[in-house]
Design a protein around this motif. Structure first.
Motif, PDB file in Angstrom:
ATOM      1  N   THR A  11       0.876  -1.144   0.151  1.00  0.00           N
ATOM      2  CA  THR A  11       0.028   0.159   0.006  1.00  0.00           C
ATOM      3  C   THR A  11       0.917   1.353  -0.044  1.00  0.00           C
ATOM      4  N   ARG A  12       2.274   1.312   0.403  1.00  0.00           N
ATOM      5  CA  ARG A  12       2.906   2.591   0.564  1.00  0.00           C
ATOM      6  C   ARG A  12       3.684   2.926  -0.721  1.00  0.00           C
ATOM      7  N   PHE A  13       4.891   2.420  -1.029  1.00  0.00           N
ATOM      8  CA  PHE A  13       5.565   2.676  -2.031  1.00  0.00           C
ATOM      9  C   PHE A  13       5.883   1.692  -3.082  1.00  0.00           C
ATOM     10  N   ILE A  14       6.986   1.077  -2.832  1.00  0.00           N
ATOM     11  CA  ILE A  14       7.242  -0.080  -3.845  1.00  0.00           C
ATOM     12  C   ILE A  14       6.064  -1.241  -4.000  1.00  0.00           C
ATOM     13  N   GLY A  15       5.294  -1.376  -2.854  1.00  0.00           N
ATOM     14  CA  GLY A  15       4.437  -2.447  -2.962  1.00  0.00           C
ATOM     15  C   GLY A  15       3.225  -2.081  -3.659  1.00  0.00           C
ATOM     16  N   ARG A  16       2.632  -0.746  -3.754  1.00  0.00           N
ATOM     17  CA  ARG A  16       1.646  -0.113  -4.388  1.00  0.00           C
ATOM     18  C   ARG A  16       1.705  -0.142  -5.931  1.00  0.00           C
ATOM     19  N   HIS A  17       3.130  -0.058  -6.333  1.00  0.00           N
ATOM     20  CA  HIS A  17       3.492  -0.078  -7.779  1.00  0.00           C
ATOM     21  C   HIS A  17       3.653  -1.368  -8.119  1.00  0.00           C
ATOM     22  N   VAL A  18       4.254  -2.439  -7.306  1.00  0.00           N
ATOM     23  CA  VAL A  18       3.914  -3.807  -7.685  1.00  0.00           C
ATOM     24  C   VAL A  18       2.522  -4.402  -7.981  1.00  0.00           C
ATOM     25  N   VAL A  19       1.732  -3.764  -7.051  1.00  0.00           N
ATOM     26  CA  VAL A  19       0.141  -3.955  -7.235  1.00  0.00           C
ATOM     27  C   VAL A  19      -0.296  -3.614  -8.508  1.00  0.00           C
ATOM     28  N   ASP A  20       0.050  -2.491  -8.892  1.00  0.00           N
ATOM     29  CA  ASP A  20      -0.376  -1.937 -10.444  1.00  0.00           C
ATOM     30  C   ASP A  20       0.226  -2.653 -11.312  1.00  0.00           C
ATOM     31  N   ASP A  21       1.451  -3.158 -11.210  1.00  0.00           N
ATOM     32  CA  ASP A  21       2.068  -3.990 -12.240  1.00  0.00           C
ATOM     33  C   ASP A  21       1.573  -5.163 -12.713  1.00  0.00           C
ATOM     34  N   LEU A  22       1.294  -5.762 -11.284  1.00  0.00           N
ATOM     35  CA  LEU A  22       0.561  -7.249 -11.346  1.00  0.00           C
ATOM     36  C   LEU A  22      -0.718  -7.222 -12.132  1.00  0.00           C
ATOM     37  N   ILE A 163      19.097   2.675  -4.307  1.00  0.00           N
ATOM     38  CA  ILE A 163      18.074   3.650  -3.980  1.00  0.00           C
ATOM     39  C   ILE A 163      16.909   3.815  -4.731  1.00  0.00           C
ATOM     40  N   VAL A 164      15.579   3.768  -4.283  1.00  0.00           N
ATOM     41  CA  VAL A 164      14.571   3.721  -5.028  1.00  0.00           C
ATOM     42  C   VAL A 164      13.894   5.250  -5.051  1.00  0.00           C
ATOM     43  N   TYR A 165      13.640   5.485  -6.084  1.00  0.00           N
ATOM     44  CA  TYR A 165      12.586   6.869  -6.351  1.00  0.00           C
ATOM     45  C   TYR A 165      11.400   6.673  -7.141  1.00  0.00           C
ATOM     46  N   GLY A 166      10.517   7.799  -7.181  1.00  0.00           N
ATOM     47  CA  GLY A 166       9.430   7.638  -7.998  1.00  0.00           C
ATOM     48  C   GLY A 166       8.257   8.354  -7.344  1.00  0.00           C
ATOM     49  N   PRO A 167       7.056   8.133  -7.689  1.00  0.00           N
ATOM     50  CA  PRO A 167       5.757   8.570  -6.979  1.00  0.00           C
ATOM     51  C   PRO A 167       5.432   7.913  -6.095  1.00  0.00           C
ATOM     52  N   HIS A 168       5.252   8.477  -4.892  1.00  0.00           N
ATOM     53  CA  HIS A 168       4.477   8.197  -3.501  1.00  0.00           C
ATOM     54  C   HIS A 168       5.604   7.627  -2.882  1.00  0.00           C
ATOM     55  N   ASP A 169       6.997   8.250  -3.187  1.00  0.00           N
ATOM     56  CA  ASP A 169       8.139   7.876  -2.126  1.00  0.00           C
ATOM     57  C   ASP A 169       7.917   8.657  -0.695  1.00  0.00           C
ATOM     58  N   TYR A 170       7.433   7.784   0.067  1.00  0.00           N
ATOM     59  CA  TYR A 170       7.503   8.386   1.530  1.00  0.00           C
ATOM     60  C   TYR A 170       8.667   8.639   2.226  1.00  0.00           C
ATOM     61  N   VAL A 202      10.957   3.274  -9.423  1.00  0.00           N
ATOM     62  CA  VAL A 202      10.091   2.336  -8.752  1.00  0.00           C
ATOM     63  C   VAL A 202       9.108   1.478  -9.543  1.00  0.00           C
ATOM     64  N   GLU A 203       8.911   1.984 -10.766  1.00  0.00           N
ATOM     65  CA  GLU A 203       8.208   1.126 -11.525  1.00  0.00           C
ATOM     66  C   GLU A 203       8.806   0.010 -12.279  1.00  0.00           C
ATOM     67  N   ASP A 204      10.119   0.347 -12.477  1.00  0.00           N
ATOM     68  CA  ASP A 204      11.045  -0.678 -13.004  1.00  0.00           C
ATOM     69  C   ASP A 204      11.471  -1.791 -11.753  1.00  0.00           C
ATOM     70  N   VAL A 205      11.427  -1.336 -10.478  1.00  0.00           N
ATOM     71  CA  VAL A 205      11.648  -2.237  -9.378  1.00  0.00           C
ATOM     72  C   VAL A 205      10.436  -3.199  -9.588  1.00  0.00           C
ATOM     73  N   ALA A 206       9.159  -2.542  -9.720  1.00  0.00           N
ATOM     74  CA  ALA A 206       8.038  -3.601  -9.648  1.00  0.00           C
ATOM     75  C   ALA A 206       7.928  -4.542 -10.699  1.00  0.00           C
ATOM     76  N   SER A 207       8.405  -3.813 -12.039  1.00  0.00           N
ATOM     77  CA  SER A 207       8.219  -4.992 -13.130  1.00  0.00           C
ATOM     78  C   SER A 207       9.340  -6.163 -12.715  1.00  0.00           C
ATOM     79  N   ALA A 208      10.630  -5.715 -12.312  1.00  0.00           N
ATOM     80  CA  ALA A 208      11.524  -6.488 -11.968  1.00  0.00           C
ATOM     81  C   ALA A 208      11.205  -7.438 -11.045  1.00  0.00           C
ATOM     82  N   LEU A 209      10.448  -7.240 -10.181  1.00  0.00           N
ATOM     83  CA  LEU A 209       9.972  -8.167  -9.319  1.00  0.00           C
ATOM     84  C   LEU A 209       9.031  -9.371  -9.754  1.00  0.00           C
ATOM     85  N   ARG A 210       8.242  -8.840 -10.798  1.00  0.00           N
ATOM     86  CA  ARG A 210       7.205  -9.689 -11.406  1.00  0.00           C
ATOM     87  C   ARG A 210       8.130 -10.556 -12.227  1.00  0.00           C
ATOM     88  N   ILE A 211       8.864 -10.029 -13.159  1.00  0.00           N
ATOM     89  CA  ILE A 211       9.661 -10.705 -14.020  1.00  0.00           C
ATOM     90  C   ILE A 211      10.481 -11.612 -13.573  1.00  0.00           C
TER      91      ILE A 211
END
Length: 330
Positions: A11-22, A163-170, A202-211
């Motif tokens: 719900t916060r930063f990396i996780g919410r982008h992971v959800v969107d990517d999935l 270091i991860v950056y991008g939208p919603h970085d708390y 951060v969106e690249d981190v999310a796609s990396a996790l899925r891939i």
């Protein structure tokens, strides 16, 4: 049949982008967390929320039984024991991916490679400590837990972002620099502006996790970071370009900073020795990074709509003005 994914966190930063990517790739997604933070998917019927504490084995087991996921993305495993419990519980998943960190590397070399660069050691005391100083050792021990699980037949893998950056970085690390660029014509950059700390969009981190969950090899770790690295001075320039504004990055050495009782390390994202991760192993799975200008445009646009300003990282504009004044007299 649709694949199911469980995101521990989500719900916060990396996780919410992971959800969107999935979701973008056709998964049915369940998020599992304590519900302590606002859920951006509360009104999204395609995302199920199971509430519980990931450090409570009973809660985690209940989440597993309610979802029986094909893929598990573990965003909030901060202790090695978290990884050991999860890899045991999700041993039958098609893919369990642990978010590790570039901080897991225990030596300074350029670049840091998954197969070659030594990991941090981790004592029993460090494994249960929650301080910043033990973060790297704990992440490294989590990696070793992944490797051990894979040896036992679990489809477990690790992804190491820098270091991860991008939208919603708390964390607001990059927000400090964006705020400076948006509000001032001149920005102090410590040193000669050439220091290099690898960052990952951060969106690249999310796609990396899925891939990695889909294509990765059990027992392997994969670095993730921008394919194009920028120095601190270049970072300021990229932010200015994304904001369609002009800014002067003013170099300040040790003497000039000392005039305002500052040190280079007082500026967030400064790192004296370059931190660079080799991402070729991840790219071999078909992963690609977002062009830097595009990533920064999205980041700056979201920053402009948010209430984050990075002030917790601010060395003080008055101190910065004193540094600029010293430089102007040179």
């Amino acid at each position: 049949m649709t694949d199911t994914a469980l995101v521990i966190g989500g719900t916060r930063f990396i996780g919410r982008h992971v959800v969107d990517d999935l979701l973008d790739h056709g998964y049915e997604v369940t998020i599992f967390n304590r519900g302590n933070h606002e859920n951006p998917f509360a009104d999204d019927e395609s995302v199920t929320h199971v509430e519980g504490d990931r450090r409570d084995d009973t809660d985690l087991r209940a989440a597993k039984l309610s979802v029986d996921p094909d893929v598990v993305i573990d965003c909030v495993a901060y202790y090695p024991e978290d990884v050991r419990v999860a890899t045991d519980l999700f041993a039958d998943a098609d893919g369990y991916v642990y978010i590790s960190s570039g901080a897991a590397y225990g030596v300074e070399e350029i670049p840091k490679r998954e197969e070659d660069t030594e990991l941090c050691a981790c004592t029993d005391e460090q494994a249960t400590d929650d301080s910043h100083e033990t973060y790297g050792p704990r992440k490294a021990e989590g990696d070793r837990a992944v490797f051990a699980a894979a040896e036992d037949g679990v489809n477990a893998m690790a992804v190491r972002p820098c270091i991860v950056y991008g939208p919603h970085d708390y964390t607001e690390r990059l927000d400090y620099w964006i705020d400076r660029v948006l509000n001032h014509d001149r920005v102090v950059v410590p040193g000669d502006g050439q220091n290099l700390w690898h960052r990952a969009y951060v969106e690249d981190v999310a796609s990396a996790l899925r891939i990695v969950a889909e294509e990765g090899e059990p027992g392997e770790a994969y670095n993730v970071g921008d394919r194009r690295l920028v120095t601190m001075e270049e970072m300021v320039e990229v932010i200015a370009d994304a904001a369609d504004t002009d800014v002067e990055a003013v170099h300040a050495g040790e003497r000039e900073l000392a005039a305002a009782d500052l040190e280079a390390e007082d500026f967030i994202l400064y790192r004296e020795y370059p931190h660079v991760l080799d991402t070729s192993k991840l790219a071999a799975l078909g992963w690609e990074s977002t062009p830097l200008a595009e990533a920064m445009e999205r980041t700056v646009a979201e920053h402009s709509e948010a209430d984050r300003d990075g002030s917790e990282h601010d060395p003080g504009r008055e101190a910065e003005e004193r540094v600029l004044g010293v430089l102007d007299t040179v």
